[in-house]
Write a protein that holds these residues in place. Structure first.
Motif, PDB file in Angstrom:
ATOM      1  N   ALA A 210       3.196  -7.597 -23.224  1.00 25.73           N
ATOM      2  CA  ALA A 210       2.064  -6.666 -23.190  1.00 25.73           C
ATOM      3  C   ALA A 210       0.821  -7.357 -22.630  1.00 25.73           C
ATOM      4  N   LEU A 211       0.591  -8.594 -23.085  1.00 27.49           N
ATOM      5  CA  LEU A 211      -0.557  -9.350 -22.591  1.00 27.49           C
ATOM      6  C   LEU A 211      -0.432  -9.611 -21.087  1.00 27.49           C
ATOM      7  N   ALA A 212       0.766  -9.986 -20.652  1.00 28.54           N
ATOM      8  CA  ALA A 212       0.983 -10.274 -19.229  1.00 28.54           C
ATOM      9  C   ALA A 212       0.786  -9.022 -18.376  1.00 28.54           C
ATOM     10  N   LEU A 213       1.253  -7.877 -18.874  1.00 29.19           N
ATOM     11  CA  LEU A 213       1.093  -6.633 -18.126  1.00 29.19           C
ATOM     12  C   LEU A 213      -0.378  -6.260 -17.993  1.00 29.19           C
ATOM     13  N   GLY A 214      -1.089  -6.346 -19.110  1.00 22.79           N
ATOM     14  CA  GLY A 214      -2.510  -5.995 -19.080  1.00 22.79           C
ATOM     15  C   GLY A 214      -3.291  -6.907 -18.158  1.00 22.79           C
ATOM     16  N   ARG A 215      -2.938  -8.182 -18.201  1.00 23.73           N
ATOM     17  CA  ARG A 215      -3.613  -9.160 -17.360  1.00 23.73           C
ATOM     18  C   ARG A 215      -3.298  -8.913 -15.879  1.00 23.73           C
ATOM     19  N   ALA A 216      -2.025  -8.634 -15.596  1.00 29.25           N
ATOM     20  CA  ALA A 216      -1.605  -8.412 -14.210  1.00 29.25           C
ATOM     21  C   ALA A 216      -2.335  -7.211 -13.609  1.00 29.25           C
ATOM     22  N   ILE A 217      -2.470  -6.155 -14.394  1.00 30.08           N
ATOM     23  CA  ILE A 217      -3.180  -4.962 -13.902  1.00 30.08           C
ATOM     24  C   ILE A 217      -4.635  -5.322 -13.589  1.00 30.08           C
ATOM     25  N   ARG A 218      -5.284  -6.028 -14.512  1.00 31.37           N
ATOM     26  CA  ARG A 218      -6.696  -6.381 -14.305  1.00 31.37           C
ATOM     27  C   ARG A 218      -6.886  -7.272 -13.081  1.00 31.37           C
ATOM     28  N   VAL A 219      -6.058  -8.310 -12.988  1.00 32.99           N
ATOM     29  CA  VAL A 219      -6.215  -9.263 -11.886  1.00 32.99           C
ATOM     30  C   VAL A 219      -5.956  -8.579 -10.536  1.00 32.99           C
ATOM     31  N   ALA A 220      -4.942  -7.694 -10.516  1.00 37.39           N
ATOM     32  CA  ALA A 220      -4.656  -6.986  -9.260  1.00 37.39           C
ATOM     33  C   ALA A 220      -5.854  -6.148  -8.831  1.00 37.39           C
ATOM     34  N   GLU A 222      -8.981  -6.727  -9.597  1.00 36.04           N
ATOM     35  CA  GLU A 222     -10.044  -7.636  -9.171  1.00 36.04           C
ATOM     36  C   GLU A 222      -9.783  -8.153  -7.760  1.00 36.04           C
ATOM     37  N   GLU A 223      -8.491  -8.308  -7.445  1.00 30.34           N
ATOM     38  CA  GLU A 223      -8.130  -8.874  -6.136  1.00 30.34           C
ATOM     39  C   GLU A 223      -7.813  -7.781  -5.123  1.00 30.34           C
ATOM     40  N   HIS A 224      -8.104  -6.520  -5.505  1.00 33.57           N
ATOM     41  CA  HIS A 224      -7.869  -5.379  -4.622  1.00 33.57           C
ATOM     42  C   HIS A 224      -6.436  -5.291  -4.144  1.00 33.57           C
ATOM     43  N   ARG A 225      -5.501  -5.703  -5.014  1.00 28.03           N
ATOM     44  CA  ARG A 225      -4.075  -5.486  -4.745  1.00 28.03           C
ATOM     45  C   ARG A 225      -3.626  -4.273  -5.543  1.00 28.03           C
ATOM     46  N   SER A 226      -2.410  -3.787  -5.276  1.00 31.80           N
ATOM     47  CA  SER A 226      -1.909  -2.635  -6.024  1.00 31.80           C
ATOM     48  C   SER A 226      -1.553  -3.048  -7.447  1.00 31.80           C
ATOM     49  N   PRO A 227      -2.167  -2.432  -8.460  1.00 31.22           N
ATOM     50  CA  PRO A 227      -1.798  -2.756  -9.830  1.00 31.22           C
ATOM     51  C   PRO A 227      -0.363  -2.333 -10.151  1.00 31.22           C
ATOM     52  N   PHE A 228       0.144  -1.373  -9.412  1.00 30.02           N
ATOM     53  CA  PHE A 228       1.535  -0.949  -9.663  1.00 30.02           C
ATOM     54  C   PHE A 228       2.510  -2.019  -9.197  1.00 30.02           C
ATOM     55  N   ASP A 229       2.189  -2.656  -8.070  1.00 25.54           N
ATOM     56  CA  ASP A 229       3.007  -3.792  -7.628  1.00 25.54           C
ATOM     57  C   ASP A 229       2.943  -4.915  -8.655  1.00 25.54           C
ATOM     58  N   THR A 307      -0.147   6.933 -16.055  1.00 25.89           N
ATOM     59  CA  THR A 307      -1.259   6.038 -15.724  1.00 25.89           C
ATOM     60  C   THR A 307      -2.201   6.709 -14.726  1.00 25.89           C
ATOM     61  N   GLU A 308      -3.440   6.246 -14.690  1.00 21.41           N
ATOM     62  CA  GLU A 308      -4.377   6.729 -13.674  1.00 21.41           C
ATOM     63  C   GLU A 308      -3.866   6.305 -12.294  1.00 21.41           C
ATOM     64  N   SER A 309      -3.963   7.224 -11.354  1.00 27.89           N
ATOM     65  CA  SER A 309      -3.234   7.018 -10.096  1.00 27.89           C
ATOM     66  C   SER A 309      -3.769   5.864  -9.262  1.00 27.89           C
ATOM     67  N   GLU A 310      -5.045   5.498  -9.432  1.00 29.71           N
ATOM     68  CA  GLU A 310      -5.596   4.395  -8.644  1.00 29.71           C
ATOM     69  C   GLU A 310      -5.556   3.076  -9.422  1.00 29.71           C
ATOM     70  N   SER A 311      -6.047   3.120 -10.657  1.00 32.14           N
ATOM     71  CA  SER A 311      -6.278   1.887 -11.405  1.00 32.14           C
ATOM     72  C   SER A 311      -5.071   1.444 -12.222  1.00 32.14           C
ATOM     73  N   ALA A 312      -4.084   2.319 -12.363  1.00 32.63           N
ATOM     74  CA  ALA A 312      -2.919   2.074 -13.224  1.00 32.63           C
ATOM     75  C   ALA A 312      -3.301   1.961 -14.696  1.00 32.63           C
ATOM     76  N   GLU A 313      -4.518   2.412 -15.048  1.00 29.75           N
ATOM     77  CA  GLU A 313      -4.908   2.414 -16.462  1.00 29.75           C
ATOM     78  C   GLU A 313      -4.002   3.382 -17.224  1.00 29.75           C
ATOM     79  N   PRO A 314      -3.309   2.902 -18.262  1.00 35.36           N
ATOM     80  CA  PRO A 314      -2.409   3.800 -18.999  1.00 35.36           C
ATOM     81  C   PRO A 314      -3.187   4.857 -19.776  1.00 35.36           C
ATOM     82  N   ILE A 315      -2.616   6.054 -19.853  1.00 34.97           N
ATOM     83  CA  ILE A 315      -3.276   7.183 -20.523  1.00 34.97           C
ATOM     84  C   ILE A 315      -2.438   7.574 -21.746  1.00 34.97           C
TER      85      ILE A 315
END
Lengths: 368, 368
Positions: A210-220, A222-229, A307-315
Motif C-alpha cells: 500500500a505504501l509503495a503504491l501510494g508513493r508510486a502514484i505521487r512520484v509519477a 511529480e515527475e509528470h509520468r502516468s500514475p497508472f503506469d 480512480t480519478e482519470s488524470e491523477s489516479a487518486e482512488p475514490i
C-alpha cells in the motif's frame, strides 16, 4: 527485514490503502490524522512476516462500521488501543505485535495508532489483502485461525467481548449488532495468533505494498509520468501482478444507502464523449462486481478500483459523485485469496452474487 | 431462615411468578419444566436476604428477550449456567449464590435451573419486585449496584461480555442487540454483588411471595373459596399490601406486535353484560398502564395483573385472547420501588408515558 514508518510516509500509505480499499474500508485520511497526532516525530517498527518468531503473539486491531458513518463519526483516538487491552486482559496474555486485518482503507491505519500509543511493532501483512465488508471475510479464518474472542471498544468506554468459537460469521453478526447500536462505528481486536499462524494464514507485505503504491502514484505525478503506469509497475513485482483498465468515463448515477450497518448500492459510468458503453459497479462498502454492457469484467475478490482519470487518486464509495471523470482498474488478487475455501468466504456467492469468480486477467487478456 | 424448594413447589411458584409478571416476564411454565428436568427429586436452598454474610458473592441469572419469542424458542437448558460461568471467569471469582433479577415470569425459574445444575443456593430477593422489560430497570441499579459486566450465553454456545461501566441503559441497549441477533432470546448473568449489596438494593422475599401467592390461589380453588380473597390475604402481610380490582369483563381487542425485541401493544376489556365501560391496558412486555374510560386506575411500577375471572389464573400478554373473561387487579409495590430515583428508572416516564405515577391505593381508595 523490519523497517520503520514515519509521519512523512502516512500520506502515501493512505493513498495506497484507499486504492486497495476498492471503494470501501473507510477513509484512511481520518486514520492518518489520528496516527499523526499520536506518532508526532516518532516512528513505528514494521515487521516482515518471514522474520516473526513462531510464538510471537500478535493481536490485530481494526475499526468496524459503515464507511459512510466513519467519515462523520471521528473516533476519540483511544478506542483502538482499548480494544487491544480488553482482549489482552481477557486472554491474560500481552500482545507482542499488532497487525491489520484489512490493508485497504482506514484499517491500514488503525494498527499504526495502536502501535504509536503502545510501542508495539506492526506486522506487514493482513487477512483480506484488500478491504471486505465483514469480519469473517479473512484469509486467517479460511486457513484456520478464528476471530473469537473478539474485543470491541466504544467511544464512551464500552467494552464488549464476543466469543462464538470457530463460527466467524456468527461473530460478525453479533459484533455488527453492537457496532450499529454504538452509532455505526466500533473498534475491535480479534484474530489473535502467533507468528507461525501469520505466515500460514495472512496475505504478506500488504502494508508495504500500500505504501509503495501510494508513493508510486505521487512520484509519477511529480515527475509528470502516468500514475497508472506507476501503479502497474509497482504491482508487477507483488502477488497482485495483473492490472487492467476496465473502463474510462464519467459517473452518471450513484445509488447508495446505508442499511444494516453497510453502505450498499450501485454506480454507473459512461464514456465522456457519449456512446452506448456503460460500466455498472455494485458495492457493499467495497466494489464487488463490474459489468461492462452487462458483461462481467471483474469480480470479487479481485480488486475493482475507481480512480480519478488524470491523477489516479482512488475514490471511495462515499466519495463517488455525479460527473466525476474516472478510470476503473481491475487488479488480480494473490492465489491464497482465490482458492475454493477463500472464494467460499469472500467470493461472489458470499455477497449473494450469482456470477462465478473468473480472474480479471482471464476476463481481459493482456500482456502482464 | 433458609428454606428448601422442591419439585412440588414449582407449579405454585410458576403461578405466583406469572401474577407478578404483570403480563410479561416470559412464561414460567417453560422454565418450570426445565427446573424439573434438572432438579429431579432434589431440592434447592433458598437464602433469606437478612441472613447473608456481608461478603457473600452473588451472581444473579436471567433470560432476556421478547416473551412472545420465549414461548416458541425453548432453551437447551445449559445456557443459564453457562452465563454464570462466563461471568465467573471474567471476574475471576466464583459465585456463592445466584438470585433472580426479576421475580415475575420465567426469570423466577432461571436461577433455580442454575442452582439445580451447580448446587448454588438462591437468594430470596430480586431487583424488579415484579417484571420489567429492560435490564436497567432494577432497584440494584437505582441504589448503586450496576449491571456491568454482563455475561450473555447463546444456545449455540456463544459467549458475550458487555461492560458499560455504570451506564446500565447502554448495557441494556447493547445486550438487547445481541439477544435480537441470537433469535430473540439470550441468557444472562449480571449485577454481581455482595450480600450487603443485596440487603441495600434488592426487593426482599419476592421468591417466597411468588410461591405463597401461587399456593394461596391453588388452595383457595381446592377449598372452593375465592382465590381473589386468598391473593389479598397473602399480600396483606407483605410489602405489596394493597390490592384493588380495577375491572371485570371480557377481552375485546388485543393489538400486539413483537418489535425491536419487545412485545408491545394494547388490550381492551369491556363488561360481559354490555354497557359503555372500557378498560384499556397498554403494555411493553409487561402491563404498563390501565385506563378506565380514559381515567387512570393503575400505572407502572404498580402491578397491573390480568387474571381469569373465576380461577384467578394469571394471563400473560402473549396469552391474551379475544373473548376471555377476566378480572384485572392492581397491586401496590414496595416503597423502595416508588422513590423518585426508582420512578426515574422504571416509572411512567421511563416507558414514554406522560402520566404521573400515583399509587394504586390513592387512585382507588379502599380499606386495605
Amino acid at each position: 527485514m523490519s523497517w520503520q514508518i514515519a509521519r512523512d510516509d502516512l500520506p502515501d500509505l493512505a493513498r495506497g490503502a484507499t486504492l486497495l480499499g476498492t471503494g470501501g474500508g473507510g477513509d484512511p485520511y481520518i486514520g492518518k490524522m489520528l496516527v499523526e497526532q499520536v506518532l508526532g516525530e516518532g516512528s513505528i517498527t514494521i515487521l516482515d512476516p518471514d522474520e516473526l518468531a513462531d510464538d510471537l503473539f500478535v493481536i490485530p486491531t481494526a475499526q468496524m462500521g459503515a464507511p459512510t458513518v466513519m467519515v462523520e463519526k471521528i473516533p476519540a483516538g483511544t478506542e483502538p488501543s482499548l480494544s487491544l487491552r480488553i482482549l489482552e486482559e481477557h486472554l491474560d496474555r500481552r500482545a507482542e505485535a499488532t497487525m491489520p486485518i484489512e490493508c485497504g482503507g482506514i484499517n491500514s491505519m488503525i494498527p499504526l495508532i495502536v502501535a504509536a500509543e503502545t510501542g508495539l511493532p506492526v506486522v506487514d501483512a493482513d487477512g483480506m489483502g484488500r478491504a471486505f465488508p465483514e469480519l469473517s471475510m479473512e484469509t486467517f479464518a479460511v486457513y484456520g485461525v478464528h476471530g473469537s474472542p473478539l474485543a470491541l471498544a466504544g467511544e464512551r468506554g464500552e467494552r464488549v467481548i464476543i466469543d462464538t468459537g470457530d463460527d466467524d460469521r456468527q461473530m460478525e453478526w453479533l459484533a455488527r449488532a453492537i457496532t450499529i447500536r454504538l452509532g455505526g462505528v466500533g473498534h475491535i481486536a480479534e484474530y489473535a495468533m502467533t507468528g507461525a499462524d501469520v505466515r500460514r494464514t495472512a496475505v504478506p507485505r500488504t502494508l508495504s505494498m500500500a505504501l509503495a503504491l501510494g508513493r508510486a502514484i505521487r512520484v509519477a505525478r511529480e515527475e509528470h509520468r502516468s500514475p497508472f503506469d506507476a501503479i502497474a509497475e509497482t504491482l508487477s513485482s507483488t502477488l497482485y501482478c495483473h492490472m487492467r483498465t476496465l473502463f474510462e468515463g464519467k459517473v452518471v448515477d450513484v445509488d447508495r444507502r446505508t442499511t444494516e450497518g453497510f453502505a450498499k448500492g450501485v454506480a454507473r459510468i459512461v464514456p465522456v464523449d457519449g456512446g452506448d458503453d456503460e460500466l455498472e459497479i455494485r458495492f457493499q462498502n467495497e466494489n464487488l462486481i463490474a459489468l461492462r454492457n452487462g458483461e462481467l469484467v471483474a469480480i470479487v475478490p479481485d480488486l475493482i478500483c475507481i480512480t480519478e482519470s488524470e491523477s489516479a487518486e482512488p475514490i471511495t464509495t462515499e466519495g463517488l459523485r455525479y460527473g466525476q471523470r474516472v478510470r476503473v482498474l481491475g487488479i488480480s488478487t494473490p492465489d491464497l485469496m482465490r482458492t475454493p475455501e477463500a472464494l467460499a468466504a469472500f467470493g461472489p456467492s458470499a455477497f449473494g452474487l450469482s456470477e462465478r469468480f473468473v480472474p480479471v486477467e482471464e476476463l481481459i487478456p493482456g500482456e502482464n
